[in-house]
Design a protein around this motif. Structure first.
Motif, short mmCIF file in Angstrom:
data_model
loop_
_atom_site.label_atom_id
_atom_site.label_comp_id
_atom_site.label_asym_id
_atom_site.label_seq_id
_atom_site.Cartn_x
_atom_site.Cartn_y
_atom_site.Cartn_z
N THR A 202 -2.24 125.49 -68.89
CA THR A 202 -1.96 124.24 -68.19
C THR A 202 -0.48 123.89 -68.29
O THR A 202 0.12 124.02 -69.35
N LEU A 203 0.12 123.46 -67.18
CA LEU A 203 1.52 123.06 -67.16
C LEU A 203 1.63 121.55 -67.04
O LEU A 203 0.81 120.90 -66.38
N TYR A 204 2.67 121.02 -67.66
CA TYR A 204 2.90 119.58 -67.66
C TYR A 204 4.32 119.28 -67.18
O TYR A 204 5.28 119.89 -67.65
N PHE A 205 4.43 118.34 -66.26
CA PHE A 205 5.73 117.90 -65.75
C PHE A 205 5.87 116.40 -66.02
O PHE A 205 4.89 115.66 -65.96
N VAL A 206 7.09 115.96 -66.30
CA VAL A 206 7.30 114.54 -66.56
C VAL A 206 8.55 114.06 -65.84
O VAL A 206 9.58 114.74 -65.82
N THR A 207 8.42 112.89 -65.20
CA THR A 207 9.55 112.19 -64.60
C THR A 207 9.79 110.92 -65.40
O THR A 207 8.86 110.14 -65.62
N GLU A 208 11.03 110.73 -65.84
CA GLU A 208 11.39 109.56 -66.64
C GLU A 208 12.45 108.75 -65.89
O GLU A 208 13.42 109.31 -65.39
N VAL A 209 12.24 107.45 -65.84
CA VAL A 209 13.19 106.55 -65.18
C VAL A 209 13.58 105.44 -66.16
O VAL A 209 12.72 104.88 -66.84
N GLU A 210 14.88 105.18 -66.19
CA GLU A 210 15.37 104.08 -67.03
C GLU A 210 16.39 103.27 -66.24
O GLU A 210 17.30 103.84 -65.63
N ILE A 211 16.22 101.95 -66.23
CA ILE A 211 17.15 101.04 -65.56
C ILE A 211 17.92 100.27 -66.63
O ILE A 211 17.32 99.68 -67.54
N THR A 212 19.24 100.31 -66.53
CA THR A 212 20.08 99.59 -67.49
C THR A 212 21.02 98.66 -66.74
O THR A 212 21.34 98.87 -65.57
N GLN A 213 21.47 97.64 -67.45
CA GLN A 213 22.41 96.66 -66.89
C GLN A 213 23.66 96.59 -67.77
O GLN A 213 23.56 96.50 -68.99
N GLU A 214 24.81 96.67 -67.12
CA GLU A 214 26.08 96.68 -67.85
C GLU A 214 26.34 95.32 -68.49
O GLU A 214 26.16 94.27 -67.86
N ARG A 215 26.79 95.37 -69.75
CA ARG A 215 27.17 94.15 -70.45
C ARG A 215 28.61 94.32 -70.96
O ARG A 215 29.04 95.44 -71.25
N TRP A 216 29.33 93.23 -71.05
CA TRP A 216 30.74 93.33 -71.45
C TRP A 216 30.90 93.52 -72.95
O TRP A 216 31.98 93.84 -73.44
N TYR A 217 29.79 93.39 -73.69
CA TYR A 217 29.86 93.58 -75.14
C TYR A 217 28.84 94.63 -75.58
O TYR A 217 27.80 94.81 -74.98
N VAL A 218 29.17 95.31 -76.61
CA VAL A 218 28.33 96.32 -77.26
C VAL A 218 27.78 97.31 -76.22
O VAL A 218 28.54 97.89 -75.47
N TYR A 219 26.46 97.49 -76.15
CA TYR A 219 25.85 98.51 -75.31
C TYR A 219 25.22 97.89 -74.07
O TYR A 219 24.92 96.70 -74.03
N ASN A 220 24.99 98.75 -73.07
CA ASN A 220 24.27 98.30 -71.89
C ASN A 220 22.83 97.93 -72.25
O ASN A 220 22.24 98.49 -73.17
N GLN A 221 22.29 96.99 -71.54
CA GLN A 221 20.94 96.51 -71.81
C GLN A 221 19.92 97.29 -71.00
O GLN A 221 20.06 97.46 -69.79
N ARG A 222 18.88 97.77 -71.69
CA ARG A 222 17.79 98.43 -70.98
C ARG A 222 16.93 97.38 -70.31
O ARG A 222 16.39 96.49 -70.96
N VAL A 223 16.79 97.51 -69.00
CA VAL A 223 16.02 96.53 -68.22
C VAL A 223 14.57 96.98 -68.05
O VAL A 223 13.64 96.17 -68.14
N ALA A 224 14.37 98.25 -67.78
CA ALA A 224 13.01 98.76 -67.54
C ALA A 224 12.97 100.26 -67.82
O ALA A 224 14.00 100.95 -67.77
N GLN A 225 11.78 100.76 -68.08
CA GLN A 225 11.58 102.18 -68.35
C GLN A 225 10.18 102.56 -67.89
O GLN A 225 9.22 101.79 -68.06
N ALA A 226 10.06 103.76 -67.29
CA ALA A 226 8.75 104.22 -66.81
C ALA A 226 8.67 105.73 -66.91
O ALA A 226 9.69 106.43 -66.84
N GLU A 227 7.44 106.24 -67.06
CA GLU A 227 7.21 107.69 -67.13
C GLU A 227 6.05 108.06 -66.21
O GLU A 227 5.11 107.27 -66.04
N ARG A 228 6.15 109.25 -65.65
CA ARG A 228 5.10 109.78 -64.77
C ARG A 228 4.79 111.20 -65.23
O ARG A 228 5.61 112.11 -65.07
N HIS A 229 3.63 111.40 -65.83
CA HIS A 229 3.24 112.71 -66.36
C HIS A 229 2.25 113.37 -65.40
O HIS A 229 1.29 112.74 -64.96
N VAL A 230 2.49 114.64 -65.09
CA VAL A 230 1.64 115.39 -64.16
C VAL A 230 1.09 116.63 -64.88
O VAL A 230 1.85 117.39 -65.48
N ARG A 231 -0.20 116.81 -64.78
CA ARG A 231 -0.89 117.94 -65.41
C ARG A 231 -1.42 118.86 -64.30
O ARG A 231 -2.17 118.41 -63.43
#
Length: 204
Positions: free
Chosen positions: A72-101
């Motif tokens: 069996t083969l497995y494929f995965v698509t990962e999506v991450e949305i980030t928003q730029e901030r003027w201090y420290v690190y960018n903020q993660r806004v959303a994250q999603a995964e799609r796994h296919v078997r």
């Protein structure tokens, strides 16, 4: 009955050993599998932000042989949305995964594709959507095609802010049986992947 189960278990072990042996033979002539992202659409629909796209890649012959041998083969698509901030690190806004078997059913000679928001090693098939196909090409079409996949809430999108979306796609070796994970590591046929980061803008 116990003897039959023992025979089936031994048969599976033999299949795994055979595939691992094939993977252990280096083939320097084979190149890294090229993956392209086509027809990308990012849309806001009701309360969701959705993604539609098509992955363009050919399945190497070694992977086709593995499928026919019961792997069996497995494929995965990962999506991450980030928003730029003027201090420290960018903020993660959303994250999603799609796994296919993807797997082949020798008794019925049909191909089966299951889709889940989480790895199958964690959820089994309980949260997945599945469909059978008559040919490998039809099944691969389902693997390559993404249709209105919910990747975030509509309120996560802020057109006034600088937001980026990272899209990653790969053949997920971590969900393979342990012997195959070891044998596939470093083999170009099993090295299928894509990565891209761009400004998050909705499709007109």
């Amino acid at each position: 009955m116990l003897a039959l189960r023992g025979f089936q278990g031994a048969k599976r072990c033999c299949v795994l050993i055979a595939v691992v042996c094939l993977l252990a033979i280096p083939n320097l002539a084979l190149a890294y599998t090229t993956v392209e992202l086509q027809d990308l659409k990012l849309e806001r629909q009701d309360a969701a932000l959705s993604m539609s796209a098509n992955w363009r890649f050919d399945l190497p012959s070694a992977l086709e042989d593995a499928l026919l041998k019961g792997i069996t083969l497995y494929f995965v698509t990962e999506v991450e949305i980030t928003q730029e901030r003027w201090y420290v690190y960018n903020q993660r806004v959303a994250q999603a995964e799609r796994h296919v078997r993807l797997f082949y059913q020798p008794l019925t000679r049909r191909w089966r594709v299951n889709i889940s928001p989480q790895p199958f090693s964690v959820t089994g098939l309980g949260m997945s959507l599945g469909q059978s196909y008559d040919s490998a090409e039809e099944a691969m079409g389902a693997v390559r095609r993404i249709v209105q996949w919910r990747i975030a809430n509509a309120t996560d999108y802020n057109p006034e802010a600088k937001q980026t979306i990272s899209i990653n796609f790969k053949l997920d070796l971590k969900q393979l049986p342990r012997p195959l994970q070891i044998g596939a590591t470093g083999q170009s046929d099993w090295n299928i992947g894509f990565s891209k980061t761009q400004r998050l803008e909705l499709t007109p």
